[in-house]
Scaffold this motif. Sequence first.
Motif, PDB file in Angstrom:
ATOM      1  N   GLY A 140      31.561 106.475  80.921  1.00 12.97           N
ATOM      2  CA  GLY A 140      30.641 105.497  81.512  1.00 12.97           C
ATOM      3  C   GLY A 140      29.322 105.445  80.759  1.00 12.97           C
ATOM      4  O   GLY A 140      28.763 104.365  80.526  1.00 12.97           O
ATOM      5  N   MET A 141      28.821 106.614  80.370  1.00 10.31           N
ATOM      6  CA  MET A 141      27.585 106.659  79.588  1.00 10.31           C
ATOM      7  C   MET A 141      27.790 106.012  78.225  1.00 10.31           C
ATOM      8  O   MET A 141      26.921 105.286  77.723  1.00 10.31           O
ATOM      9  CB  MET A 141      27.111 108.106  79.436  1.00 10.31           C
ATOM     10  CG  MET A 141      26.799 108.781  80.767  1.00 10.31           C
ATOM     11  SD  MET A 141      25.481 107.976  81.685  1.00 10.31           S
ATOM     12  CE  MET A 141      24.089 108.884  81.064  1.00 10.31           C
ATOM     13  N   LEU A 142      28.949 106.253  77.616  1.00  9.81           N
ATOM     14  CA  LEU A 142      29.267 105.637  76.322  1.00  9.81           C
ATOM     15  C   LEU A 142      29.271 104.117  76.443  1.00  9.81           C
ATOM     16  O   LEU A 142      28.702 103.417  75.605  1.00  9.81           O
ATOM     17  CB  LEU A 142      30.622 106.138  75.828  1.00  9.81           C
ATOM     18  CG  LEU A 142      31.228 105.428  74.619  1.00  9.81           C
ATOM     19  CD1 LEU A 142      30.323 105.535  73.399  1.00  9.81           C
ATOM     20  CD2 LEU A 142      32.608 105.987  74.319  1.00  9.81           C
ATOM     21  N   TYR A 143      29.890 103.605  77.483  1.00  9.83           N
ATOM     22  CA  TYR A 143      29.946 102.162  77.709  1.00  9.83           C
ATOM     23  C   TYR A 143      28.529 101.574  77.779  1.00  9.83           C
ATOM     24  O   TYR A 143      28.217 100.576  77.137  1.00  9.83           O
ATOM     25  CB  TYR A 143      30.726 101.874  78.990  1.00  9.83           C
ATOM     26  CG  TYR A 143      30.838 100.414  79.320  1.00  9.83           C
ATOM     27  CD1 TYR A 143      31.829  99.637  78.743  1.00  9.83           C
ATOM     28  CD2 TYR A 143      29.950  99.804  80.204  1.00  9.83           C
ATOM     29  CE1 TYR A 143      31.939  98.289  79.040  1.00  9.83           C
ATOM     30  CE2 TYR A 143      30.048  98.467  80.504  1.00  9.83           C
ATOM     31  CZ  TYR A 143      31.045  97.710  79.916  1.00  9.83           C
ATOM     32  OH  TYR A 143      31.139  96.373  80.203  1.00  9.83           O
ATOM     33  N   THR A 144      27.672 102.233  78.545  1.00  4.71           N
ATOM     34  CA  THR A 144      26.292 101.768  78.693  1.00  4.71           C
ATOM     35  C   THR A 144      25.535 101.887  77.375  1.00  4.71           C
ATOM     36  O   THR A 144      24.761 101.003  77.005  1.00  4.71           O
ATOM     37  CB  THR A 144      25.580 102.565  79.802  1.00  4.71           C
ATOM     38  OG1 THR A 144      26.332 102.441  81.010  1.00  4.71           O
ATOM     39  CG2 THR A 144      24.172 102.060  80.033  1.00  4.71           C
ATOM     40  N   ALA A 145      25.765 102.973  76.649  1.00  4.79           N
ATOM     41  CA  ALA A 145      25.092 103.172  75.361  1.00  4.79           C
ATOM     42  C   ALA A 145      25.484 102.098  74.355  1.00  4.79           C
ATOM     43  O   ALA A 145      24.634 101.580  73.623  1.00  4.79           O
ATOM     44  CB  ALA A 145      25.415 104.557  74.799  1.00  4.79           C
ATOM     45  N   VAL A 146      26.751 101.743  74.324  1.00  9.59           N
ATOM     46  CA  VAL A 146      27.208 100.690  73.404  1.00  9.59           C
ATOM     47  C   VAL A 146      26.493  99.376  73.721  1.00  9.59           C
ATOM     48  O   VAL A 146      25.999  98.698  72.820  1.00  9.59           O
ATOM     49  CB  VAL A 146      28.743 100.518  73.476  1.00  9.59           C
ATOM     50  CG1 VAL A 146      29.186  99.243  72.766  1.00  9.59           C
ATOM     51  CG2 VAL A 146      29.438 101.730  72.870  1.00  9.59           C
ATOM     52  N   GLU A 147      26.409  99.046  75.004  1.00  4.60           N
ATOM     53  CA  GLU A 147      25.694  97.819  75.388  1.00  4.60           C
ATOM     54  C   GLU A 147      24.241  97.870  74.926  1.00  4.60           C
ATOM     55  O   GLU A 147      23.743  96.920  74.338  1.00  4.60           O
ATOM     56  CB  GLU A 147      25.739  97.632  76.902  1.00  4.60           C
ATOM     57  CG  GLU A 147      27.055  97.188  77.445  1.00  4.60           C
ATOM     58  CD  GLU A 147      26.988  96.962  78.950  1.00  4.60           C
ATOM     59  OE1 GLU A 147      26.227  97.671  79.647  1.00  4.60           O
ATOM     60  OE2 GLU A 147      27.701  96.069  79.416  1.00  4.60           O
ATOM     61  N   ASP A 148      23.560  98.984  75.221  1.00  8.45           N
ATOM     62  CA  ASP A 148      22.145  99.112  74.866  1.00  8.45           C
ATOM     63  C   ASP A 148      21.929  99.071  73.357  1.00  8.45           C
ATOM     64  O   ASP A 148      21.078  98.343  72.858  1.00  8.45           O
ATOM     65  CB  ASP A 148      21.567 100.430  75.399  1.00  8.45           C
ATOM     66  CG  ASP A 148      21.360 100.444  76.897  1.00  8.45           C
ATOM     67  OD1 ASP A 148      21.406  99.367  77.530  1.00  8.45           O
ATOM     68  OD2 ASP A 148      21.138 101.547  77.439  1.00  8.45           O
ATOM     69  N   LEU A 149      22.694  99.865  72.628  1.00 13.33           N
ATOM     70  CA  LEU A 149      22.484  99.981  71.184  1.00 13.33           C
ATOM     71  C   LEU A 149      22.842  98.684  70.455  1.00 13.33           C
ATOM     72  O   LEU A 149      22.159  98.309  69.490  1.00 13.33           O
ATOM     73  CB  LEU A 149      23.277 101.170  70.632  1.00 13.33           C
ATOM     74  CG  LEU A 149      22.799 102.537  71.140  1.00 13.33           C
ATOM     75  CD1 LEU A 149      23.788 103.623  70.744  1.00 13.33           C
ATOM     76  CD2 LEU A 149      21.398 102.852  70.639  1.00 13.33           C
ATOM     77  N   CYS A 150      23.869  98.006  70.901  1.00  9.17           N
ATOM     78  CA  CYS A 150      24.241  96.727  70.267  1.00  9.17           C
ATOM     79  C   CYS A 150      23.225  95.635  70.584  1.00  9.17           C
ATOM     80  O   CYS A 150      22.975  94.764  69.761  1.00  9.17           O
ATOM     81  CB  CYS A 150      25.644  96.305  70.688  1.00  9.17           C
ATOM     82  SG  CYS A 150      26.934  97.299  69.923  1.00  9.17           S
ATOM     83  N   ARG A 151      22.641  95.693  71.763  1.00  5.78           N
ATOM     84  CA  ARG A 151      21.616  94.709  72.119  1.00  5.78           C
ATOM     85  C   ARG A 151      20.341  94.947  71.308  1.00  5.78           C
ATOM     86  O   ARG A 151      19.691  94.017  70.872  1.00  5.78           O
ATOM     87  CB  ARG A 151      21.329  94.777  73.619  1.00  5.78           C
ATOM     88  CG  ARG A 151      20.385  93.695  74.098  1.00  5.78           C
ATOM     89  CD  ARG A 151      20.201  93.667  75.617  1.00  5.78           C
ATOM     90  NE  ARG A 151      19.996  94.970  76.224  1.00  5.78           N
ATOM     91  CZ  ARG A 151      20.893  95.602  76.996  1.00  5.78           C
ATOM     92  NH1 ARG A 151      22.056  95.051  77.245  1.00  5.78           N
ATOM     93  NH2 ARG A 151      20.623  96.780  77.522  1.00  5.78           N
ATOM     94  N   LEU A 152      19.992  96.231  71.104  1.00  4.49           N
ATOM     95  CA  LEU A 152      18.779  96.565  70.349  1.00  4.49           C
ATOM     96  C   LEU A 152      18.878  96.181  68.876  1.00  4.49           C
ATOM     97  O   LEU A 152      17.938  95.642  68.315  1.00  4.49           O
ATOM     98  CB  LEU A 152      18.497  98.067  70.431  1.00  4.49           C
ATOM     99  CG  LEU A 152      17.843  98.580  71.686  1.00  4.49           C
ATOM    100  CD1 LEU A 152      17.736 100.091  71.629  1.00  4.49           C
ATOM    101  CD2 LEU A 152      16.472  97.962  71.888  1.00  4.49           C
ATOM    102  N   ALA A 153      19.990  96.540  68.264  1.00  2.00           N
ATOM    103  CA  ALA A 153      20.142  96.328  66.821  1.00  2.00           C
ATOM    104  C   ALA A 153      21.612  96.088  66.492  1.00  2.00           C
ATOM    105  O   ALA A 153      22.314  96.999  66.047  1.00  2.00           O
ATOM    106  CB  ALA A 153      19.621  97.539  66.056  1.00  2.00           C
ATOM    107  N   PRO A 154      22.086  94.866  66.704  1.00  9.52           N
ATOM    108  CA  PRO A 154      23.515  94.586  66.498  1.00  9.52           C
ATOM    109  C   PRO A 154      24.015  94.949  65.102  1.00  9.52           C
ATOM    110  O   PRO A 154      25.138  95.408  64.950  1.00  9.52           O
ATOM    111  CB  PRO A 154      23.637  93.080  66.742  1.00  9.52           C
ATOM    112  CG  PRO A 154      22.390  92.655  67.400  1.00  9.52           C
ATOM    113  CD  PRO A 154      21.342  93.688  67.127  1.00  9.52           C
ATOM    114  N   GLN A 155      23.191  94.773  64.095  1.00 11.60           N
ATOM    115  CA  GLN A 155      23.620  95.053  62.722  1.00 11.60           C
ATOM    116  C   GLN A 155      23.609  96.545  62.404  1.00 11.60           C
ATOM    117  O   GLN A 155      24.308  96.985  61.495  1.00 11.60           O
ATOM    118  CB  GLN A 155      22.729  94.306  61.723  1.00 11.60           C
ATOM    119  CG  GLN A 155      22.669  92.812  61.927  1.00 11.60           C
ATOM    120  CD  GLN A 155      24.041  92.152  61.834  1.00 11.60           C
ATOM    121  OE1 GLN A 155      24.973  92.668  61.252  1.00 11.60           O
ATOM    122  NE2 GLN A 155      24.156  90.972  62.432  1.00 11.60           N
ATOM    123  N   ASP A 156      22.796  97.320  63.114  1.00 10.36           N
ATOM    124  CA  ASP A 156      22.639  98.743  62.810  1.00 10.36           C
ATOM    125  C   ASP A 156      23.221  99.663  63.875  1.00 10.36           C
ATOM    126  O   ASP A 156      22.975 100.880  63.829  1.00 10.36           O
ATOM    127  CB  ASP A 156      21.150  99.070  62.631  1.00 10.36           C
ATOM    128  CG  ASP A 156      20.551  98.373  61.435  1.00 10.36           C
ATOM    129  OD1 ASP A 156      21.273  98.179  60.438  1.00 10.36           O
ATOM    130  OD2 ASP A 156      19.370  98.004  61.500  1.00 10.36           O
TER     131      ASP A 156
END
Length: 91
Positions: free
Chosen positions: A47-63
């Motif tokens: 569940g934390m991984l799912y949320t982290a993917v959303e957050d990190l992709c929203r912050l910097a989709p290319q990185d």
Amino acid sequence: MTRRHDPHRPLWLCRACGGPWPCGTARLTLLAEYGDSRVTLCVYLAGMLYTAVEDLCRLAPQDAPKPAALHERFLGWAAPRRPRREGGGPG
């Protein structure tokens, strides 16, 4: 006062030490908190991984970190280990 090694969202860095969460101390704490229930720990971390993917992709989709790296970071270390068979052959 000791700071807890909790995630700082949306960066997913440890609030106490600044390392990628879950840092080493957070991992040890989680293992202690979940005791013998590795499967429950993995459900929580998924569940934390799912949320982290959303957050990190929203912050910097290319990185954003690669999926395999995130899987290892969040789940790879916590997955229940099958006991090795004698003789070293596959389980």
